[in-house]
Motif scaffolding. Structure first.
Motif, short mmCIF file in Angstrom:
data_model
loop_
_atom_site.label_atom_id
_atom_site.label_comp_id
_atom_site.label_asym_id
_atom_site.label_seq_id
_atom_site.Cartn_x
_atom_site.Cartn_y
_atom_site.Cartn_z
N UNK A 194 -5.39 -1.34 3.83
CA UNK A 194 -5.07 -0.11 4.52
C UNK A 194 -4.68 0.99 3.53
N UNK A 195 -5.04 2.21 3.88
CA UNK A 195 -4.68 3.38 3.10
C UNK A 195 -3.94 4.33 4.04
N UNK A 196 -2.73 4.71 3.66
CA UNK A 196 -1.93 5.59 4.53
C UNK A 196 -0.81 6.23 3.73
N UNK A 223 2.75 -7.18 5.88
CA UNK A 223 2.31 -6.58 4.63
C UNK A 223 2.33 -7.65 3.54
N UNK A 224 1.19 -7.86 2.90
CA UNK A 224 1.07 -8.91 1.88
C UNK A 224 1.24 -8.35 0.46
N UNK A 225 0.71 -7.14 0.23
CA UNK A 225 0.81 -6.52 -1.09
C UNK A 225 0.80 -5.00 -0.95
N UNK A 226 1.34 -4.32 -1.96
CA UNK A 226 1.39 -2.85 -1.98
C UNK A 226 0.99 -2.39 -3.38
N UNK A 267 -2.24 -0.84 0.79
CA UNK A 267 -1.53 -2.10 0.97
C UNK A 267 -2.36 -3.06 1.81
N UNK A 268 -2.10 -4.33 1.61
CA UNK A 268 -2.82 -5.36 2.35
C UNK A 268 -2.01 -5.81 3.55
#
Length: 200
Positions: free
Chosen positions: A146-148, A173-176, A181-182
């Motif tokens: 995701x991009x935000x 959320x798995x990673x940033x 972020x994933x």
């Protein structure tokens, strides 16, 4: 002509080779398939060193050349040998090493991942009491990139919905990293839902 795996008896098919068919293993893995014009998802139902049986979401014909990719296996060229509705049997051009497919960890010590599909989708993420518009950069059965313009932290839980796709999934959320972020789904995305997203 050799056959890659055990399968039902369709109207058009080559003669099976039981020696190869007996070595197939039943699996339920999402794969990525390229037909020369587009890339879409397929559900691999059984697999051997010589080929596979899969459920697909596009029209296929016997003799069609494709390339298929799945967790633990690099892109492999194949020929469709039989078609029965949405199920097809494919024969690989070369014998494949299946050991990495059944390993949860890759050779470099990382968790083996399902193929990612690049997409451009608008979605809404509900997290920390807010509803935030987000862009989906890629998607897999297990999650999305995701991009935000929002600050999130690893481990935060939320819900993502994709308007027009009847898709609403819980996850965390798995990673940033670098403005992206994933978001990992709590339950795997079904093939039908994944195929709809790829048609956008």
């Amino acid at each position: 002509m050799t056959m890659p795996c055990v399968h039902p008896a369709p109207a058009q098919m080559a003669q099976p080779d039981s020696r190869r068919a007996a070595r197939s293993a039943t699996v339920l893995l999402i794969g990525k398939i390229h037909d020369g014009r587009s890339t879409t998802a397929c559900l691999v139902l059984n697999l051997s060193e010589f080929g596979l049986m899969a459920r697909i979401a596009f029209s296929a014909t016997v003799g069609m050349r494709v390339a298929v990719e799945m967790r633990g296996m690099p892109l492999a060229s194949a020929t469709i040998r039989w078609v029965n509705g949405t199920r097809v049997g494919m024969e690989f051009d070369h014998k494949q090493d299946l050991n990495p497919v059944f390993c949860l960890m890759s050779a470099d010590g990382l968790v083996a991942r399902a193929p990612r599909f690049p997409v451009r989708l608008k979605a809404v993420l509900r997290i920390a009491g807010r509803a935030v518009p987000v862009d989906i950069g890629n998607i897999s059965p297990g999650g999305v990139r995701l991009i935000a313009e929002i600050t999130v932290e690893r481990g935060q839980t939320g819900q993502i919905s994709v308007p027009g796709h009847d898709l609403c999934l819980f996850g965390c959320v798995r990673w940033v990293q670098d403005g992206a972020f994933g978001f990992h789904f709590s339950s795997p995305l079904p093939l039908s839902a994944l195929s709809r997203c790829l048609q956008e």
